[in-house]
Scaffold this motif. Structure first.
Motif, mmCIF file in Angstrom:
data_model
loop_
_atom_site.group_PDB
_atom_site.id
_atom_site.type_symbol
_atom_site.label_atom_id
_atom_site.label_comp_id
_atom_site.label_asym_id
_atom_site.label_seq_id
_atom_site.Cartn_x
_atom_site.Cartn_y
_atom_site.Cartn_z
ATOM 1 N N SER A 65 -45.750 -1.914 14.332
ATOM 2 C CA SER A 65 -44.944 -2.146 13.109
ATOM 3 C C SER A 65 -45.719 -1.287 11.979
ATOM 4 C CB SER A 65 -44.828 -3.410 12.804
ATOM 5 O OG SER A 65 -43.818 -3.596 11.585
ATOM 6 N N GLY A 66 -45.044 -0.863 10.970
ATOM 7 C CA GLY A 66 -45.247 -0.308 9.753
ATOM 8 C C GLY A 66 -44.428 0.904 9.235
ATOM 9 N N ILE A 170 -50.062 -3.775 16.505
ATOM 10 C CA ILE A 170 -50.788 -2.734 15.590
ATOM 11 C C ILE A 170 -49.823 -2.621 14.277
ATOM 12 C CG2 ILE A 170 -50.774 -0.299 15.186
ATOM 13 C CD1 ILE A 170 -51.175 0.058 18.220
ATOM 14 N N TRP A 171 -50.481 -2.823 13.207
ATOM 15 C CA TRP A 171 -49.893 -2.798 11.909
ATOM 16 C C TRP A 171 -50.455 -1.391 11.057
ATOM 17 C CZ3 TRP A 171 -45.996 -4.372 8.797
ATOM 18 C CH2 TRP A 171 -46.314 -4.228 7.440
ATOM 19 N N GLU A 172 -49.679 -0.223 11.220
ATOM 20 C CA GLU A 172 -50.294 0.963 10.516
ATOM 21 C C GLU A 172 -49.376 1.318 9.541
ATOM 22 O OE1 GLU A 172 -52.037 5.342 11.400
ATOM 23 O OE2 GLU A 172 -51.724 3.656 12.906
ATOM 24 N N HIS A 173 -49.815 0.793 8.225
ATOM 25 C CA HIS A 173 -49.076 0.973 6.897
ATOM 26 C C HIS A 173 -49.885 1.063 5.778
ATOM 27 C CE1 HIS A 173 -46.781 -1.128 3.494
ATOM 28 N NE2 HIS A 173 -45.353 -0.652 4.199
ATOM 29 N N GLY A 174 -49.081 1.522 4.530
ATOM 30 C CA GLY A 174 -49.875 1.376 3.377
ATOM 31 C C GLY A 174 -49.335 2.516 1.900
ATOM 32 N N GLN A 175 -49.180 3.677 2.483
ATOM 33 C CA GLN A 175 -49.192 4.673 1.678
ATOM 34 C C GLN A 175 -48.068 4.435 0.542
ATOM 35 O OE1 GLN A 175 -49.472 5.362 4.844
ATOM 36 N NE2 GLN A 175 -50.913 7.027 5.193
ATOM 37 N N ILE A 205 -54.020 -8.533 15.958
ATOM 38 C CA ILE A 205 -53.521 -7.736 14.975
ATOM 39 C C ILE A 205 -54.617 -6.578 14.532
ATOM 40 C CG2 ILE A 205 -52.101 -7.469 13.110
ATOM 41 C CD1 ILE A 205 -51.053 -10.173 13.229
ATOM 42 N N PHE A 206 -54.256 -5.336 14.630
ATOM 43 C CA PHE A 206 -55.274 -4.437 14.571
ATOM 44 C C PHE A 206 -54.586 -3.556 13.453
ATOM 45 C CE2 PHE A 206 -56.367 -5.609 18.496
ATOM 46 C CZ PHE A 206 -57.702 -5.368 18.718
ATOM 47 N N VAL A 207 -55.507 -3.389 12.113
ATOM 48 C CA VAL A 207 -55.000 -2.664 11.108
ATOM 49 C C VAL A 207 -56.144 -1.610 10.664
ATOM 50 C CG1 VAL A 207 -54.862 -2.825 8.633
ATOM 51 C CG2 VAL A 207 -54.282 -4.799 9.909
ATOM 52 N N PRO A 208 -55.643 -0.332 10.957
ATOM 53 C CA PRO A 208 -56.565 1.026 10.443
ATOM 54 C C PRO A 208 -56.688 0.939 9.001
ATOM 55 C CG PRO A 208 -53.975 1.580 10.917
ATOM 56 C CD PRO A 208 -54.117 0.159 11.017
ATOM 57 N N THR A 209 -57.368 2.059 8.757
ATOM 58 C CA THR A 209 -57.600 2.577 7.298
ATOM 59 C C THR A 209 -56.889 3.918 7.303
ATOM 60 O OG1 THR A 209 -59.873 1.509 7.234
ATOM 61 C CG2 THR A 209 -59.217 3.412 5.607
#
Length: 280
Positions: A65-66, A170-175, A205-209
């Motif tokens: 998700s993200g 996987i949570w890949e989000h932020g910009q 749950i894995f969160v990248p930078t």
């Protein structure tokens, strides 16, 4: 593409489709039969497979998700589709052999999750099932009380109904949240994590930078993402800001996509220890 998805989901919530079964809620019908609502290659060219076939085998489930860097926005346009062995998608009540672009994401190029799933399938000899809820350009608040939240909850519900609880999130989000007051983003992501837990997801749950926009990383957001990695049963993903292969300064080109997938596999392997499985 985001406008199309939002419009389609909004239409589905407030309107009754003539072809939908009365027992199915409109939003669930969007997830189960997306071709009725979303004019996108996301809903064409998929080969359906019996979900029970996968459930009766040794399998591993990814929920991803993200926003755009996970939502079919990277790499090349998938004119030549490849279908990796033992990698599947679960969308609504149905299962498919996986190919790009993945169901459940807003754009029409590629996602690293497909390549990552192939790496995991090779390393574990398990079937890998992908379930997505990802919309490009969407602030985290939309996953709490907006269209993305509706998609997220519906995907989690249908995944549970289909018998595929995730082994990995996987949570890949932020910009989309760059520039907010310090601490607000981390607090909202903690709420999203709570949504996963409230819906029966106990997986790590894995969160990248991942903060790069127009070739520039955002240090404040980097610190918030790294603080999220310290939440209970939340672990660090890779530092995607290190990837410089980007076709527009934000989204990854084909080489960048392949590096992204490899970095994710290495980060996850430190947790799951796939590399140490006994040789056959």
């Amino acid at each position: 593409m985001l406008r199309k998805l939002v419009a389609a989901l909004t239409f589905a919530v407030f309107c009754t489709n003539a072809h939908a079964k009365p027992s199915i809620q409109p939003l669930e019908d969007v997830v189960m039969h997306p071709q009725r609502y979303i004019d996108s290659v996301n809903i064409s060219g998929k080969e359906q497979i019996d979900c029970n076939y996968i459930k009766n085998r040794n399998h591993f489930v990814i929920f991803a998700s993200g926003q755009s860097l996970i939502a079919n926005t990277n790499g090349n346009f998938p004119w030549e589709r490849t279908i990796p062995r033992n990698v599947y998608e679960q969308w609504g009540a149905l299962c498919y052999k996986a190919n790009a672009p993945l169901y459940g994401a807003s754009d029409t190029m590629q996602s690293f999750v497909l390549l990552l799933a192939e790496y995991i399938a090779r390393a574990t000899t398990k079937d890998v099932v992908i379930n997505m809820a990802a919309i490009g350009g969407t602030p985290v608040g939309e996953f709490i009380h907006g269209t993305a939240n509706s998609l997220l909850i519906t995907q989690l519900h249908n995944m549970k109904q289909a018998g595929f609880l995730p082994d990995l999130v996987i949570w890949e989000h932020g910009q989309a949240d760059i520039g907010r007051q310090s601490g607000q983003y981390a607090a909202d992501v903690k709420t999203v994590i709570g949504i996963f837990r409230q819906n029966g997801v106990t997986a790590p749950i894995f969160v990248p930078t991942d903060t790069t926009v127009n070739w520039s990383a955002d240090e404040a957001l980097r610190q918030e993402q790294q603080s999220i990695q310290g939440f209970e049963n939340v672990f660090p993903g890779p530092d995607i800001d290190l990837v410089r292969y980007r076709y527009d300064g934000t989204h990854l080109d084909q080489k960048g996509l392949e590096i992204q997938a490899a970095m994710w596999f290495q980060a996850l392997d430190q947790h799951f220890h796939w590399h140490s499985r006994p040789a056959k």
